[in-house]
Design a protein around this motif. Structure first.
Motif, PDB file in Angstrom:
ATOM      1  N   GLU A   4       0.845  -1.198   0.000  1.00 16.47           N
ATOM      2  CA  GLU A   4       0.000   0.000   0.000  1.00 16.47           C
ATOM      3  C   GLU A   4       0.874   1.239   0.000  1.00 16.47           C
ATOM      4  OE1 GLU A   4      -3.498  -1.370   2.938  1.00 16.47           O
ATOM      5  OE2 GLU A   4      -2.940   0.762   3.035  1.00 16.47           O
ATOM      6  N   ASP A   6       0.931   5.789  -1.080  1.00 14.64           N
ATOM      7  CA  ASP A   6       0.111   6.945  -1.441  1.00 14.64           C
ATOM      8  C   ASP A   6       0.091   7.098  -2.963  1.00 14.64           C
ATOM      9  OD1 ASP A   6      -0.432   7.825   1.235  1.00 14.64           O
ATOM     10  OD2 ASP A   6       1.680   8.355   1.372  1.00 14.64           O
ATOM     11  N   TYR A 185      -7.729   1.473  -8.377  1.00 15.43           N
ATOM     12  CA  TYR A 185      -7.283   1.237  -6.993  1.00 15.43           C
ATOM     13  C   TYR A 185      -5.805   0.862  -6.907  1.00 15.43           C
ATOM     14  CZ  TYR A 185     -12.356   0.685  -6.852  1.00 15.43           C
ATOM     15  OH  TYR A 185     -13.710   0.879  -7.020  1.00 15.43           O
ATOM     16  N   LYS A 203      -3.460   5.408  -3.497  1.00 15.78           N
ATOM     17  CA  LYS A 203      -4.500   6.444  -3.570  1.00 15.78           C
ATOM     18  C   LYS A 203      -4.538   7.032  -4.977  1.00 15.78           C
ATOM     19  CE  LYS A 203      -4.031   7.509   1.296  1.00 15.78           C
ATOM     20  NZ  LYS A 203      -3.245   8.299   2.258  1.00 15.78           N
ATOM     21  N   HIS A 375      -8.631   8.676 -10.439  1.00 16.35           N
ATOM     22  CA  HIS A 375      -7.405   8.374  -9.683  1.00 16.35           C
ATOM     23  C   HIS A 375      -6.333   7.691 -10.534  1.00 16.35           C
ATOM     24  CE1 HIS A 375      -8.886   9.569  -5.646  1.00 16.35           C
ATOM     25  NE2 HIS A 375     -10.000   9.526  -6.353  1.00 16.35           N
ATOM     26  N   VAL A 416      -4.742  13.584  -2.934  1.00 16.37           N
ATOM     27  CA  VAL A 416      -4.339  12.774  -1.780  1.00 16.37           C
ATOM     28  C   VAL A 416      -4.497  13.590  -0.498  1.00 16.37           C
ATOM     29  CG1 VAL A 416      -2.320  11.710  -0.664  1.00 16.37           C
ATOM     30  CG2 VAL A 416      -2.858  11.192  -3.049  1.00 16.37           C
ATOM     31  N   TRP A 421     -10.232   9.933  -0.022  1.00 15.65           N
ATOM     32  CA  TRP A 421     -10.074   8.718  -0.823  1.00 15.65           C
ATOM     33  C   TRP A 421      -9.233   7.733  -0.031  1.00 15.65           C
ATOM     34  CZ3 TRP A 421     -12.192   6.911  -5.139  1.00 15.65           C
ATOM     35  CH2 TRP A 421     -11.579   5.832  -5.786  1.00 15.65           C
ATOM     36  N   LYS A 422      -9.780   6.565   0.192  1.00 12.49           N
ATOM     37  CA  LYS A 422      -9.055   5.566   0.992  1.00 12.49           C
ATOM     38  C   LYS A 422      -8.592   4.437   0.078  1.00 12.49           C
ATOM     39  CE  LYS A 422      -9.999   7.440   5.084  1.00 12.49           C
ATOM     40  NZ  LYS A 422      -9.844   8.791   4.548  1.00 12.49           N
ATOM     41  N   VAL A 423      -7.513   3.798   0.457  1.00 13.63           N
ATOM     42  CA  VAL A 423      -7.052   2.626  -0.278  1.00 13.63           C
ATOM     43  C   VAL A 423      -8.112   1.533  -0.154  1.00 13.63           C
ATOM     44  CG1 VAL A 423      -5.362   0.750  -0.141  1.00 13.63           C
ATOM     45  CG2 VAL A 423      -4.594   3.124  -0.059  1.00 13.63           C
TER      46      VAL A 423
END
Ligand SMILES: Cc1cc2nc3c(=O)[nH]c(=O)nc-3n(C[C@H](O)[C@H](O)[C@H](O)COP(=O)(O)OP(=O)(O)OC[C@H]3O[C@@H](n4cnc5c(N)ncnc54)[C@H](O)[C@@H]3O)c2cc1C
Length: 528
Positions: A4, A6, A185, A203, A375, A416, A421-423
């Motif tokens: 994960e 940014d 994503y 993100k 995104h 960001v 906006w979340k992962v």
């Protein structure tokens, strides 16, 4: 494995690195790159990067030259923005540590460095090409890569092959090209050393995967240029544009066994080299009053025609008039390369032929570099901004890459930092159950060769309705065979690249058939 970050960047050429260096001040960045980090078209760029740096030139002239090369279908606002931003982006490259040649003993205010030494190239009305000898791209790649490697927030992961961008489709939802809010994503990527497919969630994702020159059998682009980003967006149902505009560089060194074909930069014609036929006679006067300095598409078509008329595989570029000292000092890479195969360019003419060189179209992006998929950004050669229109002006592509990497970075940072906006943690891992390792590499290598020949012969510099139809029919067969192989095989890098090349070839043909006018680089005998 699951990761994960940014900001996820796919590609470590000028576009990916420029973006990464900017966003790294605002979050964690991971750069995936499918080979060695330095490998990509960027490091092969010879001529340089175009920008208006001094009063002897003007933005209006550079804008006009770009619009003329683009044959009336550039996005004028994009052209103006890109060209006006250019000097700022050049100064940033210098701050990152990139060195451009300066005028020897050049006069400048006390304490300031000497002025940049500017070249002129085909289609440019002024001397405005910043360069580092004749290996500008190598110097840019070196400077940016060193800066990225020094940055504590940037991780560069080599030999990681991005396979597909992750969207709602991977959450089990139906996604079509009419789905209004497709979201990205992150990506699935193949670790080429372990053959494991990892999940990268982010993100914001930037595709900076470069061109697709390997759709054709003769290309100046490196083997990594297989249109992966474009193919990924195609599969994810994103918007693509202008792929019929493949630029063929008129002068690659004729050395059939060599891949990629070695480029003889336009700067050499800017310095006075002239094109000649196999009898040593100039021929460009038959095609354009600008002679050997006419825009690339005109020169490439002229060479193609002369080659067809004479039945020969190459013509000549005569650089002898430039003078020995200037040739050896100003074009050291070309001088050494030609000498290595027995051609002394101070005494011999250089055998040349056209080669697929640059893809003007790609992933459609807005002025912030954002694609139709939320995104997901794109910059550099894989993107289509509207700057090039029907044809790219020489040395405008490195410029476009830095300008759009900057714009994309500014927009991505804002996104960001807005925090809404979340992962997407519910994204499943890649499922490779039931697949077998395909050991018949010949099925892949042979199909790739077939594809490249079809594209070269039927969808090259000069096209026709019949040639495009023929290419389409043959491609269909190749597509079906390859999808069959894909559906039962463990995914490997060569298989994935082949699928991507087929997707790109399909898109080029489809867009070429839809373009019912000869404009820019698209030239059909049926539309004359
Ligand atoms: C010989 C040559 C000379 C040129 N000369 C000039 C010039 O003088 N001036 C000019 O303006 N332009 C020039 N160009 C064009 C210019 O160099 C390119 O358009 C530009 O460098 C592209 O930069 P990029 O960052 O978009 O892509 P690249 O530099 O090609 O980088 C692409 C990156 O993406 C990575 N990648 C690709 N697919 C994947 C995947 N599936 N997974 C992970 N990573 C992936 C690659 O490993 C690589 O790191 C030249 C091009 C060539 C080939």
């Amino acid at each position: 494995m699951r990761y994960e970050v940014d900001f996820l960047v796919v590609g470590s050429g000028i576009a990916g690195l420029s973006f990464a260096l900017k966003v790294a001040e605002h979050g964690r960045v991971c750069i995936l790159t499918k080979g060695d980090a330095a490998e990509g078209s960027t490091r092969y760029a010879q001529g340089g990067i175009a920008a208006v740096m001094y009063d002897s030139d003007s933005f209006d002239k550079h804008i006009q030259d770009t619009l003329v090369a683009g044959d009336g279908i550039c996005d004028r606002e994009v052209v103006e923005m890109t060209i006006r931003e250019a000097p700022d982006r050049i100064r940033e490259l210098v701050q990152y540590g990139v060195e451009f040649d300066r005028v020897p003993n050049g006069k400048s205010p006390a304490g300031a460095p000497a002025k940049f030494d500017l070249h002129r190239e085909g289609g440019h009305s002024e001397f405005r090409i910043l360069h580092h000898k004749d290996n500008t791209g190598e110097e840019i790649e070196r400077g940016l890569l060193e800066a990225a490697r020094r940055h504590p927030n940037i991780e560069i992961k080599e030999r990681q092959f991005a396979i597909d961008i992750i969207t709602q489709h991977h959450l089990g939802q139906r996604v079509t090209k009419h789905t209004p809010d497709i979201e990205c994503y992150g990506v699935y990527a193949l670790d080429c050393d372990t053959n494991r497919i990892d999940t990268y969630l982010a993100k914001v994702t930037l595709l900076a995967t470069g061109g697709m020159g390997n759709v054709y059998s003769t290309t100046t682009t490196p083997v990594i240029s297989t249109g992966d980003g474009v193919a990924m967006v195609h599969r994810a149902r994103g918007v693509l544009s202008d792929l019929e505009f493949m630029q063929f560089h008129p002068t690659s060194l004729y050395n059939p066994a060599e891949k990629p074909a070695f480029l003889i930069t336009e700067a050499m014609r800017g310095a006075g080299a002239v094109l000649k036929d196999r009898d040593g006679k100039e021929f460009m006067q038959k095609y354009d009053k600008r002679l050997s300095l006419a825009p690339r598409d005109i020169v490439a078509r002229a060479i193609d025609n002369e080659m067809k008329l004479s039945g020969k595989d190459y013509l000549y570029l005569d650089a002898r008039g430039i003078g020995k000292k200037h040739l050896i000092e100003g074009f050291p890479t070309i001088y050494a390369k030609c000498l290595s195969i027995g051609i002394d360019i101070t005494r011999d003419m250089i055998p040349v032929r056209p080669a697929a060189h640059y893809q003007c179209g790609g992933i459609k992006v807005d002025r912030n570099g954002e694609s139709s998929i939320h995104h997901l950004y794109a910059a550099g050669e894989c993107s289509c901004t509207g700057l090039h229109g029907g044809n790219r002006l020489a040395s405008n592509s490195l410029l476009e890459a830095v300008v759009y990497a900057h714009n994309a970075a500014m927009s991505a940072i804002a996104k960001v930092e807005s925090g809404n906006w979340k992962v997407k943690n519910e994204v499943p891992d890649w499922n490779a159950e039931g697949m077998v390792l395909n050991e018949e590499m010949v099925l892949i290598t042979q199909t790739k060769k077939e594809l490249q020949e079809i594209m070269w012969n039927y969808v090259g510099i000069v096209r026709s309705d019949l040639r495009l139809q023929r290419a389409f029919d043959r491609l269909n067969l190749i597509f079906r065979e390859t999808e069959d192989l894909y559906n039962r095989s463990v995914l490997t890098e060569p298989l994935s690249e082949l699928r991507n090349l087929i997707a790109c070839a399909y898109l080029i043909i489809k867009m070429a058939r839809a373009r019912r006018q000869n404009v820019g680089l698209h030239y059909s005998l049926d539309l004359v």
